[in-house]
Design an enzyme around this catalytic site. Structure first.
Site, PDB file in Angstrom:
ATOM      1  N   ILE A 112     -15.407 -17.377 -13.259  1.00 33.51           N
ATOM      2  CA  ILE A 112     -14.174 -17.227 -14.025  1.00 33.51           C
ATOM      3  C   ILE A 112     -13.759 -18.653 -14.355  1.00 33.51           C
ATOM      4  CG2 ILE A 112     -11.785 -16.472 -13.976  1.00 33.51           C
ATOM      5  CD1 ILE A 112     -12.674 -14.352 -11.941  1.00 33.51           C
ATOM      6  N   PRO A 113     -13.968 -19.081 -15.602  1.00 31.30           N
ATOM      7  CA  PRO A 113     -13.888 -20.518 -15.914  1.00 31.30           C
ATOM      8  C   PRO A 113     -12.465 -21.043 -15.929  1.00 31.30           C
ATOM      9  CG  PRO A 113     -14.326 -19.262 -17.895  1.00 31.30           C
ATOM     10  CD  PRO A 113     -14.284 -18.262 -16.770  1.00 31.30           C
ATOM     11  N   CYS A 114     -11.858 -21.122 -14.754  1.00 28.94           N
ATOM     12  CA  CYS A 114     -10.465 -21.572 -14.674  1.00 28.94           C
ATOM     13  C   CYS A 114     -10.338 -23.044 -15.069  1.00 28.94           C
ATOM     14  CB  CYS A 114      -9.916 -21.346 -13.266  1.00 28.94           C
ATOM     15  SG  CYS A 114     -10.879 -22.112 -11.984  1.00 28.94           S
ATOM     16  N   HIS A 115     -11.467 -23.772 -15.076  1.00 31.21           N
ATOM     17  CA  HIS A 115     -11.407 -25.175 -15.494  1.00 31.21           C
ATOM     18  C   HIS A 115     -11.144 -25.302 -16.986  1.00 31.21           C
ATOM     19  CE1 HIS A 115     -15.591 -23.805 -15.872  1.00 31.21           C
ATOM     20  NE2 HIS A 115     -15.685 -24.628 -16.883  1.00 31.21           N
TER      21      HIS A 115
END
Length: 147
Positions: A112-115
């Site tokens: 989950i590409p929270c970056h």
DNA sequence: TAAACTGTCCCGC
DNA sequence: GCGGGACAGTTTA
């Protein structure tokens, strides 16, 4: 199915992954490696050899999990792009504060590409270290510019 | 620049 | 079980 734990290097950090088959339960960052293999998709992604983690599924994004509606919007951010907490919150019908909290509680960063979720006038935060977030954004934007 | 707003989790009682 | 505080942000006055 048996859960495998493993790690691979990313800069000064080790990315530790708990996974079984194509389902990933947990991803953490640590200075200590974990004996065992990380999923090949993750290794390739961190090396900049792949832009696609979609063969893997995050256990946190399954419907019914607390922030799945927010995670779904985060998953829709394309490789090399970013969105703000406010945008994610608006699309998910939630508040910016909640989007930040959902990212903090995200058990599977990378998948989950929270970056890719940044603050309106800055990079925002990242646990355990915002340096990792900068490295990931940098990696994606460099890799993207090759295409 | 400061304060209100937001929704969930966590801890102490 | 319940209440108050904390939290990776944004908006408005």
């Amino acid at each position: 199915m048996e859960i495998i734990s493993g790690s691979c290097r990313f800069g000064l950090w080790f990315v530790r992954v708990w996974w079984s088959g194509n389902l990933v339960w947990n991803v953490t960052f640590s200075h200590q490696p974990l004996g065992g293999p990380a999923p090949p998709e993750v290794v390739k992604f961190l090396a900049g050899h792949s832009t696609d983690l979609s063969p893997l599924r995050s256990a946190a994004a399954t419907p019914g999990s607390p922030y799945s509606h927010i995670y779904r919007e985060v998953l829709s951010i394309p490789y090399g792009s970013t969105a703000t907490y406010g945008e994610i919150a608006r699309r998910a019908g939630s508040s910016p504060r909640m989007a930040g909290l959902a990212m903090k509680r995200n058990p599977t960063p990378l998948l989950i590409p929270c970056h890719r979720v940044v603050s309106q006038n800055g990079i925002g935060g990242f646990t355990p270290d915002v340096e990792i977030k900068k490295m990931l954004i940098d990696l994606e934007q460099k890799r993207k510019s090759y295409n």
